[in-house]
Motif scaffolding. Structure first.
Motif, short mmCIF file in Angstrom:
data_model
loop_
_atom_site.label_atom_id
_atom_site.label_comp_id
_atom_site.label_asym_id
_atom_site.label_seq_id
_atom_site.Cartn_x
_atom_site.Cartn_y
_atom_site.Cartn_z
N ARG A 52 82.53 47.99 3.19
CA ARG A 52 81.24 48.31 2.57
C ARG A 52 81.20 49.71 1.96
N PRO A 53 82.15 50.05 1.12
CA PRO A 53 82.12 51.35 0.47
C PRO A 53 81.04 51.41 -0.60
N ARG A 54 80.49 52.60 -0.81
CA ARG A 54 79.55 52.80 -1.91
C ARG A 54 80.27 53.30 -3.16
N SER A 55 81.40 53.96 -2.95
CA SER A 55 82.16 54.50 -4.07
C SER A 55 83.65 54.29 -3.80
N ILE A 56 84.36 53.83 -4.84
CA ILE A 56 85.79 53.56 -4.74
C ILE A 56 86.50 54.26 -5.89
N LEU A 68 88.17 44.63 -10.81
CA LEU A 68 87.14 43.58 -10.84
C LEU A 68 87.11 42.80 -9.53
N SER A 69 88.27 42.63 -8.89
CA SER A 69 88.29 41.97 -7.58
C SER A 69 87.52 42.79 -6.56
N MET A 70 87.73 44.10 -6.56
CA MET A 70 87.00 44.98 -5.64
C MET A 70 85.52 45.01 -5.98
N ALA A 71 85.20 45.00 -7.28
CA ALA A 71 83.80 45.04 -7.71
C ALA A 71 83.04 43.82 -7.20
N GLU A 72 83.70 42.67 -7.11
CA GLU A 72 83.06 41.48 -6.56
C GLU A 72 82.56 41.72 -5.14
N GLY A 73 83.31 42.51 -4.38
CA GLY A 73 82.98 42.70 -2.98
C GLY A 73 81.96 43.77 -2.69
N LEU A 74 81.58 44.56 -3.71
CA LEU A 74 80.62 45.64 -3.50
C LEU A 74 79.26 45.09 -3.09
N ALA A 75 78.54 45.85 -2.30
CA ALA A 75 77.29 45.36 -1.71
C ALA A 75 76.20 45.15 -2.74
N CYS A 79 76.63 50.50 -6.24
CA CYS A 79 77.97 50.92 -5.86
C CYS A 79 78.83 51.03 -7.12
N ARG A 80 79.85 51.89 -7.07
CA ARG A 80 80.66 52.13 -8.25
C ARG A 80 82.15 52.21 -7.91
N ILE A 81 82.95 51.72 -8.87
CA ILE A 81 84.39 51.91 -8.86
C ILE A 81 84.75 52.80 -10.04
N TYR A 82 85.44 53.89 -9.76
CA TYR A 82 85.94 54.78 -10.81
C TYR A 82 87.45 54.53 -10.90
N THR A 83 87.88 53.93 -11.99
CA THR A 83 89.28 53.54 -12.10
C THR A 83 89.94 54.28 -13.25
N TYR A 84 91.08 54.90 -12.95
CA TYR A 84 91.82 55.71 -13.91
C TYR A 84 93.05 54.98 -14.40
N SER A 101 83.05 41.13 -17.94
CA SER A 101 83.01 40.54 -16.60
C SER A 101 81.60 40.55 -16.03
N PRO A 102 81.25 39.57 -15.21
CA PRO A 102 79.93 39.56 -14.56
C PRO A 102 79.70 40.78 -13.65
N VAL A 103 80.78 41.42 -13.20
CA VAL A 103 80.63 42.59 -12.34
C VAL A 103 81.15 43.85 -13.01
N GLY A 104 81.39 43.78 -14.32
CA GLY A 104 81.97 44.92 -15.03
C GLY A 104 81.09 46.16 -15.04
N HIS A 105 79.78 45.98 -14.89
CA HIS A 105 78.86 47.13 -14.88
C HIS A 105 79.03 47.99 -13.63
N ARG A 106 79.77 47.50 -12.67
CA ARG A 106 80.04 48.28 -11.46
C ARG A 106 81.31 49.12 -11.59
N VAL A 107 82.01 48.96 -12.70
CA VAL A 107 83.32 49.59 -12.88
C VAL A 107 83.25 50.61 -14.02
N GLN A 108 83.66 51.82 -13.75
CA GLN A 108 83.77 52.85 -14.79
C GLN A 108 85.24 53.10 -15.07
#
Length: 209
Positions: A52-56, A68-75, A79-84, A101-108
């Motif tokens: 249950r991370p808030r930030s990855i 995107l796999s991790m973004a599916e699991g966010l609560a 919550c946000r994923i910052y991916t470089y 993606s349906p969860v792409g808004h959670r990924v930066q």
């Protein structure tokens, strides 16, 4: 039937969007095998649901499958994923797949070097995933560990490297040497608890004490 095929038949199905991403990755990009794929994608999602991370923070986006796999699991959507991703030639492909993606808004998605740039975000993370250049795993680890909250989790992919870590034939391969150096470094590091899972190409899980 192989063991891998048996496993795939007995776990949750791969989401249709990620299956299409995996196919496009293997058809349109070099080294498509670098994408996490069905089994590891479901594992990453479940680990995020458990922790249950808030930030990855992710080092090494490639085509975006793992993010995107991790973004599916966010609560939730806060919550946000910052991916470089350091390879700017991947940006057009990867940004399109993340955005649609349906969860792409959670990924930066950030094009740049996480080792030097992630500390500048001013963010502390609950979880991180290293899956970039194997030659700089130690440097990525040392840059990220201070950014993790106490009790945060750090994952590192490909830490068995197709068994090359124990094969003398690869004693002069720089990527293999980078993985070996990382594994030795983490094994001696008392700042983290650690375990290597022999799944796919090896996945090391660490918890910051």
């Amino acid at each position: 039937m192989t063991t891998d095929e048996y496993i795939i038949r007995h776990i949750d199905p791969e989401p249709e969007y990620l299956y299409r991403l995996w196919r496009a990755t293997n058809i349109q990009l070099l080294h498509g095998r670098m994408a996490s794929g069905h089994l590891q994608g479901r594992l990453l999602k479940m680990l995020v649901q458990m922790l249950r991370p808030r930030s990855i923070l992710e080092v090494g986006t490639f085509s975006g499958y793992s993010a995107l796999s991790m973004a599916e699991g966010l609560a939730d959507d806060n919550c946000r994923i910052y991916t470089y991703e350091i390879n700017d030639e991947l940006e057009d492909f990867t940004r399109q797949w993340i955005s649609n993606s349906p969860v792409g808004h959670r990924v930066q998605l950030i094009i740049g070097d996480a080792i030097t740039e992630a500390p500048q975000l001013g963010i502390h993370f609950d979880m991180a995933f290293i899956d970039g250049d194997k030659r700089t795993y130690v440097e990525a680890y040392e840059a990220i560990l201070p950014l993790l909250h106490q009790g945060g989790f750090l994952l590192a992919d490909n830490t068995l490297w197709d068994g090359h870590v124990v094969d003398p034939a690869y004693n002069h391969d720089q990527q293999t040497l980078g993985i070996r150096r990382f594994n030795d470094h983490v094994a001696e590091d008392q700042r983290v608890e650690k375990v290597i899972l022999p799944i796919r190409d090896g996945l090391t899980m660490m918890r910051k004490k």
